[in-house]
Design a protein around this motif. Structure first.
Motif, PDB file in Angstrom:
ATOM      1  N   GLN A   8      -3.831  -5.913  -3.758  1.00  0.00           N
ATOM      2  CA  GLN A   8      -3.143  -4.639  -3.953  1.00  0.00           C
ATOM      3  C   GLN A   8      -1.700  -4.852  -4.411  1.00  0.00           C
ATOM      4  O   GLN A   8      -1.202  -4.119  -5.268  1.00  0.00           O
ATOM      5  N   ARG A  47     -11.174  -0.341  -7.063  1.00  0.00           N
ATOM      6  CA  ARG A  47      -9.959   0.366  -7.519  1.00  0.00           C
ATOM      7  C   ARG A  47      -9.176  -0.451  -8.542  1.00  0.00           C
ATOM      8  O   ARG A  47      -8.503   0.115  -9.383  1.00  0.00           O
ATOM      9  N   ALA A  49     -11.420  -1.813  -2.542  1.00  0.00           N
ATOM     10  CA  ALA A  49     -10.145  -2.279  -3.118  1.00  0.00           C
ATOM     11  C   ALA A  49     -10.391  -2.963  -4.462  1.00  0.00           C
ATOM     12  O   ALA A  49      -9.634  -2.744  -5.407  1.00  0.00           O
ATOM     13  N   THR A  62       0.803  -1.219   0.000  1.00  0.00           N
ATOM     14  CA  THR A  62       0.000   0.000   0.000  1.00  0.00           C
ATOM     15  C   THR A  62       0.838   1.272   0.000  1.00  0.00           C
ATOM     16  O   THR A  62       0.296   2.347  -0.173  1.00  0.00           O
ATOM     17  N   ARG A 115      -6.946  -8.473   0.696  1.00  0.00           N
ATOM     18  CA  ARG A 115      -6.775  -7.125   0.121  1.00  0.00           C
ATOM     19  C   ARG A 115      -5.313  -6.830  -0.169  1.00  0.00           C
ATOM     20  O   ARG A 115      -4.971  -6.280  -1.220  1.00  0.00           O
ATOM     21  N   THR A 116      -4.440  -7.191   0.764  1.00  0.00           N
ATOM     22  CA  THR A 116      -3.016  -6.948   0.571  1.00  0.00           C
ATOM     23  C   THR A 116      -2.518  -7.697  -0.654  1.00  0.00           C
ATOM     24  O   THR A 116      -1.771  -7.146  -1.461  1.00  0.00           O
TER      25      THR A 116
END
Length: 99
Positions: A56, A95, A92, A24, A52-53
């Motif tokens: 991303q 995006r 997320a 992030t 999510r990590t």
């Protein structure tokens, strides 16, 4: 849980937090972040922060297709467990362009 397993889990959590920061923060180590996030995700497939990590980090590596695949797999796993992704996870995914 035995001591060795607890230490391993603790270390994995530390690396997952580092991966989250790297993913992030625009760190040049996004590929490393993706590897650690994937490991954390395997340890706990319904862990939203790990998912999510991972998404991303893949996105930061330029692998949008894999990031969206991971997102779809995570959402499917959550729904099969009777859960829905949080607002943070939905944002997320949006995006990344999948939502």
């Amino acid at each position: 849980m035995n001591v060795r397993a607890a230490r391993s889990l603790s270390g994995s959590r530390r690396r997952a937090r580092s991966a989250h920061w790297a993913a992030t923060s625009g760190s040049p180590d996004a590929a490393v972040a993706a590897q650690w996030a994937e490991r954390a995700r395997r340890l706990d497939p319904l862990n939203e922060r790990a998912a999510r990590t991972f998404m991303q980090a893949l996105g930061a590596c330029g692998d949008r297709s894999s990031a969206l695949t991971a997102a779809n797999e995570f959402v499917a796993a959550q729904r099969s467990a009777g859960l829905e992704p949080s607002a943070d996870t939905r944002r997320a995914i949006e995006r990344l362009g999948g939502g």
